[in-house]
Design a protein around this motif. Sequence first.
Motif, mmCIF file in Angstrom:
data_model
loop_
_atom_site.group_PDB
_atom_site.id
_atom_site.type_symbol
_atom_site.label_atom_id
_atom_site.label_comp_id
_atom_site.label_asym_id
_atom_site.label_seq_id
_atom_site.Cartn_x
_atom_site.Cartn_y
_atom_site.Cartn_z
ATOM 1 N N VAL A 1 32.460 -30.091 -13.272
ATOM 2 C CA VAL A 1 31.684 -30.992 -14.133
ATOM 3 C C VAL A 1 32.112 -32.441 -13.900
ATOM 4 O O VAL A 1 31.283 -33.345 -13.798
ATOM 5 C CB VAL A 1 31.846 -30.613 -15.625
ATOM 6 C CG1 VAL A 1 31.147 -31.629 -16.524
ATOM 7 C CG2 VAL A 1 31.267 -29.221 -15.879
ATOM 8 N N ARG A 2 33.409 -32.656 -13.750
ATOM 9 C CA ARG A 2 33.888 -34.008 -13.501
ATOM 10 C C ARG A 2 33.333 -34.549 -12.176
ATOM 11 O O ARG A 2 32.863 -35.685 -12.095
ATOM 12 C CB ARG A 2 35.410 -34.005 -13.444
ATOM 13 C CG ARG A 2 35.981 -35.373 -13.194
ATOM 14 C CD ARG A 2 37.401 -35.273 -12.709
ATOM 15 N NE ARG A 2 38.171 -36.461 -13.058
ATOM 16 C CZ ARG A 2 39.458 -36.579 -12.837
ATOM 17 N NH1 ARG A 2 40.122 -35.575 -12.298
ATOM 18 N NH2 ARG A 2 40.094 -37.674 -13.153
ATOM 19 N N ASP B 1 25.230 -31.424 -22.280
ATOM 20 C CA ASP B 1 25.603 -32.531 -23.170
ATOM 21 C C ASP B 1 26.452 -33.541 -22.425
ATOM 22 O O ASP B 1 26.264 -34.743 -22.534
ATOM 23 C CB ASP B 1 26.439 -32.008 -24.345
ATOM 24 C CG ASP B 1 25.562 -31.435 -25.440
ATOM 25 O OD1 ASP B 1 24.332 -31.524 -25.289
ATOM 26 O OD2 ASP B 1 26.113 -30.896 -26.417
ATOM 27 N N ILE B 2 27.410 -33.026 -21.670
ATOM 28 C CA ILE B 2 28.356 -33.917 -20.994
ATOM 29 C C ILE B 2 27.657 -34.696 -19.878
ATOM 30 O O ILE B 2 27.868 -35.891 -19.718
ATOM 31 C CB ILE B 2 29.556 -33.104 -20.448
ATOM 32 C CG1 ILE B 2 30.380 -32.559 -21.618
ATOM 33 C CG2 ILE B 2 30.423 -33.955 -19.539
ATOM 34 C CD1 ILE B 2 31.398 -31.526 -21.238
ATOM 35 N N LEU B 3 26.808 -34.024 -19.118
ATOM 36 C CA LEU B 3 26.190 -34.698 -17.960
ATOM 37 C C LEU B 3 24.858 -35.369 -18.330
ATOM 38 O O LEU B 3 24.329 -36.156 -17.553
ATOM 39 C CB LEU B 3 25.994 -33.708 -16.817
ATOM 40 C CG LEU B 3 27.298 -33.112 -16.251
ATOM 41 C CD1 LEU B 3 26.998 -32.082 -15.177
ATOM 42 C CD2 LEU B 3 28.199 -34.201 -15.684
ATOM 43 N N ASP C 1 29.741 -35.500 -12.377
ATOM 44 C CA ASP C 1 29.570 -36.790 -13.043
ATOM 45 C C ASP C 1 29.748 -37.936 -12.047
ATOM 46 O O ASP C 1 29.010 -38.915 -12.066
ATOM 47 C CB ASP C 1 30.584 -36.917 -14.187
ATOM 48 C CG ASP C 1 30.245 -38.077 -15.112
ATOM 49 O OD1 ASP C 1 29.264 -37.948 -15.858
ATOM 50 O OD2 ASP C 1 30.936 -39.110 -15.055
ATOM 51 N N ASP D 1 27.248 -27.239 -23.368
ATOM 52 C CA ASP D 1 28.408 -28.098 -23.101
ATOM 53 C C ASP D 1 28.157 -28.919 -21.842
ATOM 54 O O ASP D 1 28.308 -30.138 -21.826
ATOM 55 C CB ASP D 1 29.681 -27.257 -22.861
ATOM 56 C CG ASP D 1 30.193 -26.586 -24.130
ATOM 57 O OD1 ASP D 1 29.850 -27.068 -25.219
ATOM 58 O OD2 ASP D 1 30.922 -25.588 -24.016
ATOM 59 N N LEU E 1 32.864 -22.945 -20.302
ATOM 60 C CA LEU E 1 31.928 -23.923 -20.859
ATOM 61 C C LEU E 1 30.548 -23.271 -20.918
ATOM 62 O O LEU E 1 30.156 -22.582 -19.991
ATOM 63 C CB LEU E 1 31.859 -25.151 -19.957
ATOM 64 C CG LEU E 1 33.077 -26.075 -19.941
ATOM 65 C CD1 LEU E 1 32.943 -27.083 -18.801
ATOM 66 C CD2 LEU E 1 33.242 -26.796 -21.266
#
Lengths: 89, 271
Positions: free
Chosen positions: B149-150, B199-201, B153, B196, B192
């Motif tokens: 996920v990081r 929302d984060i991305l 991003d 999740d 996750l």
Amino acid sequence: MSFLGLFRRRGSAPVARERLQILLAHERSSHGQSDLLSKLRDEILAVVAQHIAVDHDQVRVKLERGDKVSTLDIDIEVPHSAVALAGIR
Amino acid sequence: MNKVIVVTSGKGGVGKTTTTAALGAALAATGQSVVVVDFDVGLRNLDLVMGAERRVVYDLINVVQGVAKLPQALIRDKRIDTLSLLPASQTRDKDALTEDGVARVIKELRTKFDWVICDSPAGIERGATLAMRFADTAIIVTNPEVSSVRDSDRIIGLLDSKTELAEKGERVEKHILITRYDPARAARGEMLNINDVLDILSLPLLGIIPESEEVLRASNVGTPVTLNDPKSAAAQAYRDAAARLRGQDVPMIVPADRKGLLDKLFGRRAA
């Protein structure tokens, strides 16, 4: 989920989510920043170099983010020889 | 139409090549012409996943450098005749790719195919930035896991700044494709979940590909999973994702943990 699941510890995913949110908020702001900082560094160096001979890696520009204000920290190392040439004491 | 898509992720091993092959085959199966392009110079694998590894004569770099003409390097798929592959070079280094050369090849591919799908290498180096450079649409392949996920991003940041469209002040259309999703682990809070990640991305979801052995089996035999095991959940999810790329409104199937209590009690004993 089986009823045994009720007694099980809450999973680690919420921790992952929280860590990511904090980390990415920080990284997103700093990636945009690095462009600005390198631009500032180049322009500051150009101005200083008109008067004093300084090296590119002797100019450090740092942006410290605070809650209300951020501070721009500019650190330029001036070698003795350059000072003598420019007539600064 | 003529869309250039980049399949990208930042992190390696999340399923970019599998996704490129599966989506390429799914789009081509509808009769539209598709080329899948391997940008992973030095570590090519799309040819292997597509089962064309013994048919490679010329590659992307040969075309970029003008050693071969584009039609000489394209490999027509033996199962679907609207599907072609442009392999990467296995021997050259990635500096052999030039921006002008890639621009020229992509431009020519646009005129020949309805869809140009670029399989990006991992990382954020030259190969990855060139793979995304001329894209209209990006598919960001993400595993429900922190490092993936990081990296996604980070890649989204590059798509918004280093692509040709971004430099013109326009936007690359971006979609998240979640792969290797394990509904049982997500339900237990160990992984996750879909919300999740989204929302984060904060990007729209193109599809959810469940973790499945069919994907591994398909790459073992060199056939895109949508062709090798069309009835599997992974193939269905890829077909749906392909339909969404074509602008169709397909309801999202969230893979569910189908094991009930009885399965859990007896399934373990049987295994």
